[in-house]
Design a protein around this motif. Structure first.
Motif, short mmCIF file in Angstrom:
data_model
loop_
_atom_site.label_atom_id
_atom_site.label_comp_id
_atom_site.label_asym_id
_atom_site.label_seq_id
_atom_site.Cartn_x
_atom_site.Cartn_y
_atom_site.Cartn_z
N GLN A 117 0.84 -1.21 0.00
CA GLN A 117 0.00 0.00 0.00
C GLN A 117 0.87 1.25 0.00
O GLN A 117 0.59 2.21 -0.73
N LYS A 118 1.92 1.24 0.81
CA LYS A 118 2.83 2.40 0.88
C LYS A 118 3.48 2.66 -0.49
O LYS A 118 3.52 3.79 -0.95
N GLU A 119 3.97 1.60 -1.13
CA GLU A 119 4.58 1.74 -2.46
C GLU A 119 3.57 2.29 -3.47
O GLU A 119 3.90 3.16 -4.26
N PHE A 120 2.35 1.77 -3.43
CA PHE A 120 1.32 2.22 -4.36
C PHE A 120 0.98 3.69 -4.12
O PHE A 120 0.81 4.45 -5.07
N GLN A 121 0.87 4.09 -2.86
CA GLN A 121 0.55 5.48 -2.54
C GLN A 121 1.68 6.42 -2.98
O GLN A 121 1.42 7.51 -3.46
N GLU A 122 2.92 5.97 -2.79
CA GLU A 122 4.06 6.79 -3.24
C GLU A 122 4.06 6.97 -4.75
O GLU A 122 4.51 7.99 -5.25
N ASN A 123 3.54 5.98 -5.46
CA ASN A 123 3.47 6.05 -6.92
C ASN A 123 2.16 6.63 -7.43
O ASN A 123 1.92 6.65 -8.64
N GLY A 124 1.27 7.04 -6.50
CA GLY A 124 0.01 7.65 -6.90
C GLY A 124 -1.08 6.68 -7.31
O GLY A 124 -2.07 7.06 -7.90
N ASN A 125 -0.92 5.41 -7.01
CA ASN A 125 -1.91 4.40 -7.35
C ASN A 125 -2.68 4.02 -6.08
O ASN A 125 -2.10 3.53 -5.13
N HIS A 126 -4.00 4.24 -6.04
CA HIS A 126 -4.78 4.02 -4.83
C HIS A 126 -5.86 2.95 -4.99
O HIS A 126 -6.75 2.86 -4.16
N GLU A 127 -5.82 2.14 -6.03
CA GLU A 127 -6.84 1.12 -6.24
C GLU A 127 -6.58 -0.10 -5.36
O GLU A 127 -5.51 -0.70 -5.43
#
Length: 184
Positions: A117-127
Motif C-alpha cells: 500500500q505504501k509503495e502504491f501510494q508513493e506512486n500515486g496508485n490508490h486502487e
C-alpha cells in the motif's frame, strides 16, 4: 511415498541461489558495472565470480534464480516438492542463508500488504484491487507453503487424518489459552 515420487526424488540436498535485485539508488549510480564480475551459465546452474588479479571462481547450484524471478516460481521449484513430501508423512526442511540485507526475509515472507500500500501510494496508485493482486504475487515461500499444506488438508479427502489432527490441536490450544486466562 508414491513410487513416482521415489523414482523422481534423488534424495540429495538441493542448493539454490537467488540473486537480489539492486537497490534503485545503486542502479542509477552503478549502471551494470557488475556484469563483468558476475557471470551466470546459460543453464542457470553455475556462477562465475571475478576475484582479484583477473581470477575467477565457479560455484555450482541446482538452480540459480535471476534478479527478476517471482516468488511463486521460486516456491514451485524450491518448496512445493517439500510440501508434498510433508503431506505424505516425510520430514522436509529448507534453510535460507545469507548476509544481512540480502533478501532472506523477503524470500521467506514476501511483502506485507502495508508495504505494498505504501509503495502504491508513493506512486500515486490508490486502487485496492491492485494492492491485493500485488500481495498475491509477492507471497513468500513460508506463506505459500502454509497455504498449500492447509488447502490440501482441508480440501483433499485423502488427508482427513491431518484434518482431524489439526482440529484436535486447535481445540487443545484453545482450551489451554482459556485455562491460562482463568488462572491469570
Amino acid at each position: 511415498m508414491d513410487e513416482n515420487k521415489e523414482k523422481n526424488n534423488d534424495n540429495h540436498i538441493k542448493v539454490f541461489l537467488r540473486l537480489k535485485p539492486k537497490e534503485k539508488s545503486i542502479q542509477k549510480n552503478n549502471e551494470d558495472n557488475d556484469i563483468d564480475c558476475l557471470k551466470i551459465s546459460t543453464d542457470n546452474k553455475s556462477i562465475n565470480l571475478c576475484l582479484s588479479k583477473g581470477k575467477e571462481s565457479q560455484f555450482i547450484f541446482d538452480k540459480i534464480f535471476d534478479r527478476i524471478e517471482n516468488q511463486k516460481n521460486i516456491f514451485n521449484e524450491v518448496a512445493l516438492p517439500l510440501c508434498s513430501y510433508v503431506l505424505d508423512g516425510y520430514n522436509s526442511t529448507f534453510v535460507l542463508y545469507g548476509k544481512k540485507s540480502t533478501g532472506k526475509t523477503y524470500t521467506l515472507l514476501g511483502k506485507s500488504i502495508q508495504e505494498i500500500q505504501k509503495e502504491f501510494q508513493e506512486n500515486g496508485n490508490h486502487e485496492e484491487n491492485n494492492y491485493y493482486n500485488e500481495y498475491l504475487n509477492n507471497k513468500g515461500i513460508l506463506v505459500n507453503c502454509l497455504e498449500y499444506i492447509f488447502n490440501n488438508i482441508f480440501l483433499d479427502s485423502k488427508y482427513n487424518h491431518f484434518h482431524f489432527l489439526a482440529n484436535l490441536y486447535l481445540m487443545l490450544q484453545k482450551r489451554q489459552c482459556n485455562q491460562r486466562s482463568v488462572v491469570s
